[in-house]
Design a protein around this motif. Structure first.
Motif, PDB file in Angstrom:
ATOM      1  N   GLU A 184       0.829  -1.209   0.000  1.00 11.34           N
ATOM      2  CA  GLU A 184       0.000   0.000   0.000  1.00 11.34           C
ATOM      3  C   GLU A 184       0.860   1.254   0.000  1.00 11.34           C
ATOM      4  OE1 GLU A 184      -3.488   2.289  -0.069  1.00 11.34           O
ATOM      5  OE2 GLU A 184      -3.152   0.146  -0.440  1.00 11.34           O
ATOM      6  N   ALA A 214       0.733   3.836  -3.139  1.00 13.23           N
ATOM      7  CA  ALA A 214      -0.364   4.730  -2.772  1.00 13.23           C
ATOM      8  C   ALA A 214      -0.524   5.874  -3.768  1.00 13.23           C
ATOM      9  CB  ALA A 214      -0.132   5.285  -1.367  1.00 13.23           C
ATOM     10  N   THR A 261      -3.380   5.782  -6.440  1.00  9.45           N
ATOM     11  CA  THR A 261      -4.800   5.810  -6.068  1.00  9.45           C
ATOM     12  C   THR A 261      -5.632   6.727  -6.962  1.00  9.45           C
ATOM     13  OG1 THR A 261      -4.316   5.202  -3.780  1.00  9.45           O
ATOM     14  CG2 THR A 261      -6.428   6.283  -4.207  1.00  9.45           C
ATOM     15  N   THR A 321      -4.437  -4.811  -1.843  1.00 10.26           N
ATOM     16  CA  THR A 321      -4.797  -4.067  -0.642  1.00 10.26           C
ATOM     17  C   THR A 321      -6.088  -3.272  -0.833  1.00 10.26           C
ATOM     18  OG1 THR A 321      -3.312  -2.289  -1.346  1.00 10.26           O
ATOM     19  CG2 THR A 321      -2.441  -3.918   0.219  1.00 10.26           C
ATOM     20  N   ARG A 335      -7.132  -1.009  -3.366  1.00  8.09           N
ATOM     21  CA  ARG A 335      -7.057   0.414  -3.714  1.00  8.09           C
ATOM     22  C   ARG A 335      -8.272   0.898  -4.507  1.00  8.09           C
ATOM     23  NH1 ARG A 335      -1.609   0.753  -6.640  1.00  8.09           N
ATOM     24  NH2 ARG A 335      -1.881  -1.514  -6.662  1.00  8.09           N
ATOM     25  N   ALA A 352      -5.032  -5.330   3.553  1.00  7.53           N
ATOM     26  CA  ALA A 352      -6.184  -4.499   3.194  1.00  7.53           C
ATOM     27  C   ALA A 352      -7.058  -4.226   4.410  1.00  7.53           C
ATOM     28  CB  ALA A 352      -6.993  -5.186   2.093  1.00  7.53           C
TER      29      ALA A 352
END
Length: 290
Positions: free
Chosen positions: A112, A116, A119, A144, A146, A173
């Motif tokens: 993650e 990130a 996203t 995870t 997203r 997650a």
């Protein structure tokens, strides 16, 4: 084939020979004569029984028939039939799953944080699915999760489910709160625990071109999709950028190349409506044709 609990002692031969097997072993194939042809124990241990006395009898029968009718295939083929090939398929599939889980388990805790920044690209891709409030959406190979918050934003009080093959990814997650946006389920994306025609939207990021049998997966996704359901294949980098990243040219055999992807989608019940292979993303949107 069957998939049923195996008794502690399984009878192997006509002489009454038995072999003790651990509790919980499952029979994969059997018949009236042989109690067990194949079995599995847990997720990665497999056994295959080849009775020599049956081969000898089959050889004798084959010789008799050949004398009358001519050769009719080997005794092994006649008696053994498709079982070894099916068993090899099962083991190969399990090995593929094991390798996938091993790869992602080692990376789950940092996944993650590492990605990130992607996203917003996931959010933009989900927006192109055309989901509506109250619908059911799934994120296949969710990692995870997203895409799950964006899916939730579009379906509102509808259903959001994230499926992944790796327990460590689902644990990560849940740890970062993705379970509050939808359900997290451990499952093979080619064998989904979903009713037919029960899903309105399927999101799959970086998944299809890594599957050993993409046509099988696409048929399964068509099975669980409602008429007019949407499939979005996505990656936060274009095909050319990914090829360059790995130091190789863009291959015409790439399963995500439009001339390759379109006929596979057509053959599995999907109609390609959008194909967008940009520098910063890959996106293919398809609608269930039926």
């Amino acid at each position: 084939m069957t998939d049923s609990p195996l008794a502690p002692a399984a009878r192997w031969g006509d002489d009454g020979t038995t072999v003790e097997l651990p509790a919980g072993a499952l029979v994969l194939a059997s018949d009236d004569r042989q109690r067990v042809h194949a079995f599995r124990i847990g997720a990665s241990a497999w056994g295959l029984h080849y009775p020599l006395e049956a081969e000898a009898e089959a050889e004798a029968a084959a010789e008799t028939e050949a004398a009358v009718d001519g050769p009719a295939g080997s005794a092994l083929e006649r008696w053994w039939g498709p079982l070894p090939a099916r068993f090899a398929e099962l083991v190969a599939g399990r090995a593929e799953h094991t390798a996938t889980r091993a790869f992602f388990t080692r990376r789950a805790d940092a996944w993650e944080e590492r990605f990130a920044y992607q996203t917003p690209a996931y959010e933009a891709a989900v927006a192109r699915m055309g989901l509506r409030r109250g619908q059911r959406a799934v994120d296949l190979g969710c990692g995870t999760g997203r895409a799950m918050p964006a899916l939730r934003a579009h379906v509102g009080a509808g259903t959001v489910l994230g499926f992944d093959l790796t327990h460590a990814m689902l644990t990560a997650a849940a740890r970062i709160g993705r379970a509050t946006t939808g359900g997290l389920l451990l499952a093979d994306c080619a064998r989904l625990p979903l009713r037919p025609a029960s899903v309105h939207g399927i999101f799959a990021a970086g998944l299809l071109d890594h599957l050993p049998r993409p046509r099988t997966a696409l048929r399964e996704w068509a099975r669980v999709s409602a008429p007019g359901g949407t499939l979005l294949l996505f990656h936060p980098a274009g095909r050319a950028e990914r090829a360059a990243r790995h130091g190789r040219p863009l291959s015409p055999d790439d399963p995500l190349a439009e001339p390759n992807l379109r006929p596979v989608l057509d053959a599995t019940g999907w109609r390609l409506t959008t194909y967008d292979d940009a520098e910063q993303h890959f996106l293919a949107r398809a609608v269930l044709a039926r």
